[in-house]
Every structure is written in C-alpha cells, then in structure tokens.
Design a protein around this motif. Structure first.
Motif, PDB file in Angstrom:
ATOM      1  N   MET A  48     -42.205  10.314  26.893  1.00 53.82           N
ATOM      2  CA  MET A  48     -40.826   9.864  26.963  1.00 53.82           C
ATOM      3  C   MET A  48     -40.703   8.828  28.085  1.00 53.82           C
ATOM      4  SD  MET A  48     -37.459  12.128  27.023  1.00 53.82           S
ATOM      5  CE  MET A  48     -36.809  11.576  25.501  1.00 53.82           C
ATOM      6  N   PRO A  49     -40.140   7.652  27.789  1.00 55.10           N
ATOM      7  CA  PRO A  49     -40.068   6.601  28.795  1.00 55.10           C
ATOM      8  C   PRO A  49     -39.074   6.950  29.903  1.00 55.10           C
ATOM      9  CG  PRO A  49     -38.974   5.911  26.791  1.00 55.10           C
ATOM     10  CD  PRO A  49     -39.609   7.235  26.514  1.00 55.10           C
ATOM     11  N   THR A  50     -39.428   6.502  31.090  1.00 55.49           N
ATOM     12  CA  THR A  50     -38.526   6.715  32.223  1.00 55.49           C
ATOM     13  C   THR A  50     -37.377   5.712  32.136  1.00 55.49           C
ATOM     14  OG1 THR A  50     -39.680   5.167  33.640  1.00 55.49           O
ATOM     15  CG2 THR A  50     -40.463   7.463  33.660  1.00 55.49           C
ATOM     16  N   PRO A  51     -36.259   6.031  32.798  1.00 54.05           N
ATOM     17  CA  PRO A  51     -35.129   5.091  32.763  1.00 54.05           C
ATOM     18  C   PRO A  51     -35.485   3.720  33.347  1.00 54.05           C
ATOM     19  CG  PRO A  51     -34.410   7.234  33.576  1.00 54.05           C
ATOM     20  CD  PRO A  51     -35.908   7.296  33.439  1.00 54.05           C
ATOM     21  N   ASP A  52     -36.355   3.708  34.364  1.00 56.23           N
ATOM     22  CA  ASP A  52     -36.760   2.424  34.953  1.00 56.23           C
ATOM     23  C   ASP A  52     -37.513   1.567  33.944  1.00 56.23           C
ATOM     24  OD1 ASP A  52     -35.607   3.124  37.341  1.00 56.23           O
ATOM     25  OD2 ASP A  52     -37.499   3.763  38.274  1.00 56.23           O
ATOM     26  N   LYS A  53     -38.427   2.196  33.219  1.00 60.21           N
ATOM     27  CA  LYS A  53     -39.210   1.450  32.228  1.00 60.21           C
ATOM     28  C   LYS A  53     -38.323   0.990  31.078  1.00 60.21           C
ATOM     29  CE  LYS A  53     -43.690   3.461  33.234  1.00 60.21           C
ATOM     30  NZ  LYS A  53     -44.822   4.245  32.723  1.00 60.21           N
ATOM     31  N   ALA A  54     -37.396   1.834  30.650  1.00 63.13           N
ATOM     32  CA  ALA A  54     -36.474   1.453  29.571  1.00 63.13           C
ATOM     33  C   ALA A  54     -35.612   0.272  30.012  1.00 63.13           C
ATOM     34  CB  ALA A  54     -35.606   2.639  29.171  1.00 63.13           C
ATOM     35  N   ALA A  55     -35.168   0.293  31.270  1.00 62.60           N
ATOM     36  CA  ALA A  55     -34.362  -0.818  31.786  1.00 62.60           C
ATOM     37  C   ALA A  55     -35.197  -2.094  31.874  1.00 62.60           C
ATOM     38  CB  ALA A  55     -33.803  -0.464  33.156  1.00 62.60           C
ATOM     39  N   ALA A  56     -36.464  -1.972  32.281  1.00 62.24           N
ATOM     40  CA  ALA A  56     -37.344  -3.142  32.370  1.00 62.24           C
ATOM     41  C   ALA A  56     -37.583  -3.741  30.989  1.00 62.24           C
ATOM     42  CB  ALA A  56     -38.669  -2.759  33.018  1.00 62.24           C
ATOM     43  N   VAL A  57     -37.801  -2.893  29.990  1.00 58.44           N
ATOM     44  CA  VAL A  57     -38.010  -3.374  28.622  1.00 58.44           C
ATOM     45  C   VAL A  57     -36.743  -4.062  28.114  1.00 58.44           C
ATOM     46  CG1 VAL A  57     -38.356  -2.647  26.225  1.00 58.44           C
ATOM     47  CG2 VAL A  57     -39.832  -1.750  28.027  1.00 58.44           C
ATOM     48  N   ALA A  58     -35.585  -3.469  28.387  1.00 58.51           N
ATOM     49  CA  ALA A  58     -34.321  -4.071  27.946  1.00 58.51           C
ATOM     50  C   ALA A  58     -34.108  -5.433  28.593  1.00 58.51           C
ATOM     51  CB  ALA A  58     -33.162  -3.140  28.265  1.00 58.51           C
ATOM     52  N   GLU A  59     -34.425  -5.530  29.888  1.00 57.30           N
ATOM     53  CA  GLU A  59     -34.264  -6.809  30.587  1.00 57.30           C
ATOM     54  C   GLU A  59     -35.214  -7.867  30.029  1.00 57.30           C
ATOM     55  OE1 GLU A  59     -34.731  -8.689  35.080  1.00 57.30           O
ATOM     56  OE2 GLU A  59     -34.755  -6.506  34.823  1.00 57.30           O
ATOM     57  N   LEU A  60     -36.464  -7.489  29.806  1.00 57.07           N
ATOM     58  CA  LEU A  60     -37.441  -8.441  29.251  1.00 57.07           C
ATOM     59  C   LEU A  60     -37.064  -8.844  27.831  1.00 57.07           C
ATOM     60  CD1 LEU A  60     -40.765  -6.888  30.595  1.00 57.07           C
ATOM     61  CD2 LEU A  60     -39.808  -9.112  31.200  1.00 57.07           C
ATOM     62  N   THR A  61     -36.584  -7.892  27.042  1.00 59.92           N
ATOM     63  CA  THR A  61     -36.147  -8.202  25.677  1.00 59.92           C
ATOM     64  C   THR A  61     -35.023  -9.232  25.714  1.00 59.92           C
ATOM     65  OG1 THR A  61     -36.733  -5.985  24.935  1.00 59.92           O
ATOM     66  CG2 THR A  61     -35.247  -7.237  23.531  1.00 59.92           C
ATOM     67  N   ASP A  62     -34.088  -9.035  26.621  1.00 58.42           N
ATOM     68  CA  ASP A  62     -32.969  -9.971  26.762  1.00 58.42           C
ATOM     69  C   ASP A  62     -33.472 -11.352  27.168  1.00 58.42           C
ATOM     70  OD1 ASP A  62     -30.211 -10.492  26.633  1.00 58.42           O
ATOM     71  OD2 ASP A  62     -30.058 -10.364  28.820  1.00 58.42           O
ATOM     72  N   LYS A  63     -34.456 -11.404  28.066  1.00 62.52           N
ATOM     73  CA  LYS A  63     -35.011 -12.694  28.490  1.00 62.52           C
ATOM     74  C   LYS A  63     -35.717 -13.394  27.335  1.00 62.52           C
ATOM     75  CE  LYS A  63     -35.550 -11.705  33.388  1.00 62.52           C
ATOM     76  NZ  LYS A  63     -36.477 -11.539  34.495  1.00 62.52           N
ATOM     77  N   PHE A  64     -36.459 -12.655  26.524  1.00 62.72           N
ATOM     78  CA  PHE A  64     -37.119 -13.258  25.365  1.00 62.72           C
ATOM     79  C   PHE A  64     -36.085 -13.820  24.394  1.00 62.72           C
ATOM     80  CE2 PHE A  64     -41.111 -10.862  26.306  1.00 62.72           C
ATOM     81  CZ  PHE A  64     -42.004 -11.913  26.167  1.00 62.72           C
ATOM     82  N   ARG A  65     -35.006 -13.096  24.187  1.00 63.70           N
ATOM     83  CA  ARG A  65     -33.978 -13.534  23.224  1.00 63.70           C
ATOM     84  C   ARG A  65     -33.183 -14.731  23.731  1.00 63.70           C
ATOM     85  NH1 ARG A  65     -32.140  -7.481  21.572  1.00 63.70           N
ATOM     86  NH2 ARG A  65     -33.673  -7.174  19.919  1.00 63.70           N
ATOM     87  N   SER A  66     -32.941 -14.781  25.039  1.00 67.45           N
ATOM     88  CA  SER A  66     -32.077 -15.837  25.573  1.00 67.45           C
ATOM     89  C   SER A  66     -32.827 -17.106  25.976  1.00 67.45           C
ATOM     90  CB  SER A  66     -31.296 -15.307  26.777  1.00 67.45           C
ATOM     91  OG  SER A  66     -32.176 -14.970  27.830  1.00 67.45           O
ATOM     92  N   SER A  67     -34.138 -17.085  25.955  1.00 70.69           N
ATOM     93  CA  SER A  67     -34.887 -18.267  26.390  1.00 70.69           C
ATOM     94  C   SER A  67     -35.346 -19.110  25.193  1.00 70.69           C
ATOM     95  CB  SER A  67     -36.093 -17.856  27.240  1.00 70.69           C
ATOM     96  OG  SER A  67     -36.967 -17.046  26.502  1.00 70.69           O
ATOM     97  N   ASN A  68     -35.462 -20.413  25.442  1.00 69.38           N
ATOM     98  CA  ASN A  68     -35.964 -21.340  24.421  1.00 69.38           C
ATOM     99  C   ASN A  68     -37.465 -21.183  24.228  1.00 69.38           C
ATOM    100  OD1 ASN A  68     -33.385 -22.388  24.437  1.00 69.38           O
ATOM    101  ND2 ASN A  68     -33.915 -24.139  25.684  1.00 69.38           N
ATOM    102  N   ALA A  69     -38.134 -20.875  25.327  1.00 67.84           N
ATOM    103  CA  ALA A  69     -39.593 -20.751  25.294  1.00 67.84           C
ATOM    104  C   ALA A  69     -40.026 -19.691  26.296  1.00 67.84           C
ATOM    105  CB  ALA A  69     -40.249 -22.086  25.627  1.00 67.84           C
ATOM    106  N   ALA A  70     -41.178 -19.110  26.008  1.00 68.91           N
ATOM    107  CA  ALA A  70     -41.811 -18.171  26.934  1.00 68.91           C
ATOM    108  C   ALA A  70     -43.297 -18.506  26.941  1.00 68.91           C
ATOM    109  CB  ALA A  70     -41.585 -16.731  26.492  1.00 68.91           C
ATOM    110  N   VAL A  71     -43.837 -18.733  28.136  1.00 73.56           N
ATOM    111  CA  VAL A  71     -45.234 -19.110  28.275  1.00 73.56           C
ATOM    112  C   VAL A  71     -45.955 -18.003  29.041  1.00 73.56           C
ATOM    113  CG1 VAL A  71     -46.844 -20.871  29.060  1.00 73.56           C
ATOM    114  CG2 VAL A  71     -44.531 -21.524  28.417  1.00 73.56           C
TER     115      VAL A  71
END
Length: 176
Positions: A1-24
């Motif tokens: 079961m994921p910890t709340p910190d890891k779930a928050a990190a995944v959510a933040e990274l997911t948001d960054k992938f969705r909101s960015s034009n490019a990811a390198v």
C-alpha cells in the motif's frame, strides 16, 4: 500500500507531465550540486528540472497517458519539464551537455509524442519560435513589396506604351 507521501509525489509528477509541453529525461550521474544549479539556470525560466525516483515517475507518466518512456527509467534520472518553448530548453540541455559530458540526454516526450535523444538534439538546432516568426513576417513583407511593385509597374508600363503609340501616330500623321 503506497504511503501518502509517495501518492502525493506521483500526483504532483502526473500533474507536471500533463501540464508541460515537453519532458526530457536525463541521467545526471557525476554532476555536482553547483553544476545542477547551473543546468537549471541554463534551461530558461519556462522549465523545471527535477531529480526523480524512477518507479514513482514511471507510474506518474503512465497515469498521464505517456507509456513510451518506460525503458528510459534506469539509473539516476532527472526530468526537465518544459512549459514554454521546448527549443530554448533543448538548446540549454545540449549546450550544458557539451560542457559537462556527465549529463546524458536519454529521450523524452514532446506534445505527447516520444522523442529520442537524437531528436531532442535536432530540436535544439532549430531556431526559437520568435526568430522563426520574424523570418516569416519578413518573407511576407517581401512578397507584399514585390506585389506592390508589380501593380505599380503595370499602369506605368501602360502609360509609356500609350505615349509611344501616340508619338508613332503623330510621326506617321505628320509625314503624310
């Protein structure tokens, strides 16, 4: 079961992938903290460079609908999230990698399409959006000037032809 910190990190990274034009994705092994700071500055103000955990970032990319990067999540990985002009950030990465061979560009995604490291280097060779727009405007202005000159030439050529014809008729009329 994921910890709340890891779930928050995944959510933040997911948001960054969705909101960015490019990811390198890059490998930063061997770079000092000072060099990473310099790299962040060289990317421009519309980019964010983050050292990430491979597993969490892989999950975040998949949640954002990006499945083509899975093979690139090996070794120490950092991601440059680009929200502005991707050419500017690609140039910053390329130039920094030339000076610091420890930075390795692995590949990434641009507007949802996967790009290899070589394709990002080609992207860096492009001129910025502003320069391309300026060249387009200059070309369009040149065509307008040519069109205006053409439209000015037609009446003046007609007037010269009519004047030559009138002079020729006057010569013929005066010779009779």
């Amino acid at each position: 079961m994921p910890t709340p910190d890891k779930a928050a990190a995944v959510a933040e990274l997911t948001d960054k992938f969705r909101s960015s034009n490019a990811a390198v994705l890059t490998e930063y092994r061997g770079l000092t903290v000072a060099q990473l700071k310099q790299l962040r500055r060289s990317l421009g103000e519309n980019s964010e460079y983050a050292v990430v955990k491979n597993t969490l970032t892989k999950i975040a990319a998949n949640e954002a609908g990006i499945n083509t990067l899975d093979d690139l999540f090996t070794g120490p990985t950092a991601v440059a999230f680009v929200t502005g002009d991707p050419v500017e950030s690609a140039k910053g990465l390329r130039d920094f990698a030339k000076e610091n061979p420890n930075l390795v560009i692995k590949g990434g995604v641009l507007d949802g399409k996967a790009l290899s490291a070589d394709e990002f280097k080609k992207l860096a060779d492009l001129e910025s959006r502003e320069v391309l727009l300026a060249k387009l405007a200059g070309a369009m202005k040149g065509k307008q000037s040519q069109t205006a000159a053409l439209f000015q030439a037609l009446p003046s050529k007609f007037v010269r032809t009519a004047e030559a014809l009138r002079a020729k008729k006057a010569e013929q009329g005066g010779a009779e």
